[in-house]
Design a protein around this motif. Structure first.
Motif, PDB file in Angstrom:
ATOM      1  N   PHE A   1       0.807  -1.225   0.000  1.00 14.17           N
ATOM      2  CA  PHE A   1       0.000   0.000   0.000  1.00 14.17           C
ATOM      3  C   PHE A   1       0.840   1.275   0.000  1.00 14.17           C
ATOM      4  O   PHE A   1       0.289   2.372  -0.091  1.00 14.17           O
ATOM      5  N   ASP A   2       2.167   1.157   0.082  1.00 18.65           N
ATOM      6  CA  ASP A   2       3.014   2.340  -0.071  1.00 18.65           C
ATOM      7  C   ASP A   2       2.821   2.953  -1.450  1.00 18.65           C
ATOM      8  O   ASP A   2       3.040   4.144  -1.642  1.00 18.65           O
ATOM      9  N   ASP A   3       2.414   2.131  -2.417  1.00 21.81           N
ATOM     10  CA  ASP A   3       2.088   2.609  -3.768  1.00 21.81           C
ATOM     11  C   ASP A   3       0.638   3.076  -3.718  1.00 21.81           C
ATOM     12  O   ASP A   3      -0.272   2.268  -3.523  1.00 21.81           O
ATOM     13  N   ASP A   4       0.391   4.372  -3.857  1.00 20.57           N
ATOM     14  CA  ASP A   4      -0.978   4.886  -3.709  1.00 20.57           C
ATOM     15  C   ASP A   4      -1.909   4.477  -4.848  1.00 20.57           C
ATOM     16  O   ASP A   4      -3.108   4.751  -4.798  1.00 20.57           O
ATOM     17  N   HIS A   5      -1.386   3.792  -5.858  1.00 23.77           N
ATOM     18  CA  HIS A   5      -2.241   3.252  -6.917  1.00 23.77           C
ATOM     19  C   HIS A   5      -2.871   1.920  -6.501  1.00 23.77           C
ATOM     20  O   HIS A   5      -3.790   1.433  -7.147  1.00 23.77           O
TER      21      HIS A   5
ATOM     22  N   HIS B 153      -5.138  -0.203  -4.202  1.00 30.05           N
ATOM     23  CA  HIS B 153      -6.286   0.037  -3.325  1.00 30.05           C
ATOM     24  C   HIS B 153      -6.771  -1.217  -2.609  1.00 30.05           C
ATOM     25  O   HIS B 153      -7.551  -1.128  -1.663  1.00 30.05           O
TER      26      HIS B 153
ATOM     27  N   ARG C  59      -6.922  -0.787   2.888  1.00 28.82           N
ATOM     28  CA  ARG C  59      -6.148  -0.022   3.887  1.00 28.82           C
ATOM     29  C   ARG C  59      -6.822   0.045   5.263  1.00 28.82           C
ATOM     30  O   ARG C  59      -6.175  -0.202   6.277  1.00 28.82           O
TER      31      ARG C  59
ATOM     32  N   CYS D 159       3.747   5.211  -9.931  1.00 25.56           N
ATOM     33  CA  CYS D 159       3.293   3.831  -9.816  1.00 25.56           C
ATOM     34  C   CYS D 159       4.493   2.904  -9.784  1.00 25.56           C
ATOM     35  O   CYS D 159       5.407   3.019 -10.586  1.00 25.56           O
TER      36      CYS D 159
END
Length: 155
Positions: free
Chosen positions: A36-40, A42, A58, A138
């Protein structure tokens, strides 16, 4: 309401991503947090073989220790859809941007991924293009540096 653009698809199976990232059953809450460190990203799809065990979002991780199994953090209820489901009806009813696509036996087939605009669904080509675009932020796609339990291969 703005008209959706489904690129000619009429069922969920026609619109789903066929190469979603998955975590195997040994994945931990800490590994999902890293994903989830990658905000793309979900939703994290946790599988045992081809069977979907859990869809983790999250908010599911709040207050959980890093080492517990990720499959215990998420759920399937309200987070899965059948491939034959009508795409328009599914779009109207979606309360979240990601739904795992599973067959009757619980086998993961793909991921229905609503675009940020809400007007259509991401394709495998969209995801691959964003992963190649350094400026997008990404870190997705098969070449992503991630925990060992993450894979992005055809199901």
């Amino acid at each position: 309401m703005t008209s959706p653009d489904f690129r000619g698809a009429s069922t969920v199976g026609e619109a789903m991503l066929r190469v979603p990232k998955v975590l195997d059953a040994s994945a931990t809450v800490g590994e999902v947090r890293a994903l989830f460190d990658d905000d793309h990203v979900h939703a994290a799809l946790v599988v045992a073989g081809e069977t979907l065990l859990s869809v983790v979002e999250r908010p599911d991780l709040a207050g959980l220790p890093e080492g517990i199994p990720a499959s215990r953090a998420g759920r399937l209820s309200g987070r899965v859809v059948a491939p034959e489901a009508d795409l328009y009806a599914t779009w109207l009813e979606m309360s979240r941007r990601r739904l795992a696509v599973v067959d009757r036996s619980g086998r993961l087939l793909g991921l229905l991924c609503l675009k940020r605009s809400g007007r259509g669904f991401c394709s495998d080509a969209d995801v691959a293009a964003r992963a190649r675009d350094v400026e997008s932020g990404c870190r997705g796609g098969p070449s992503r540096t991630a925990p060992a339990s993450v894979s992005a291969s055809p199901l």
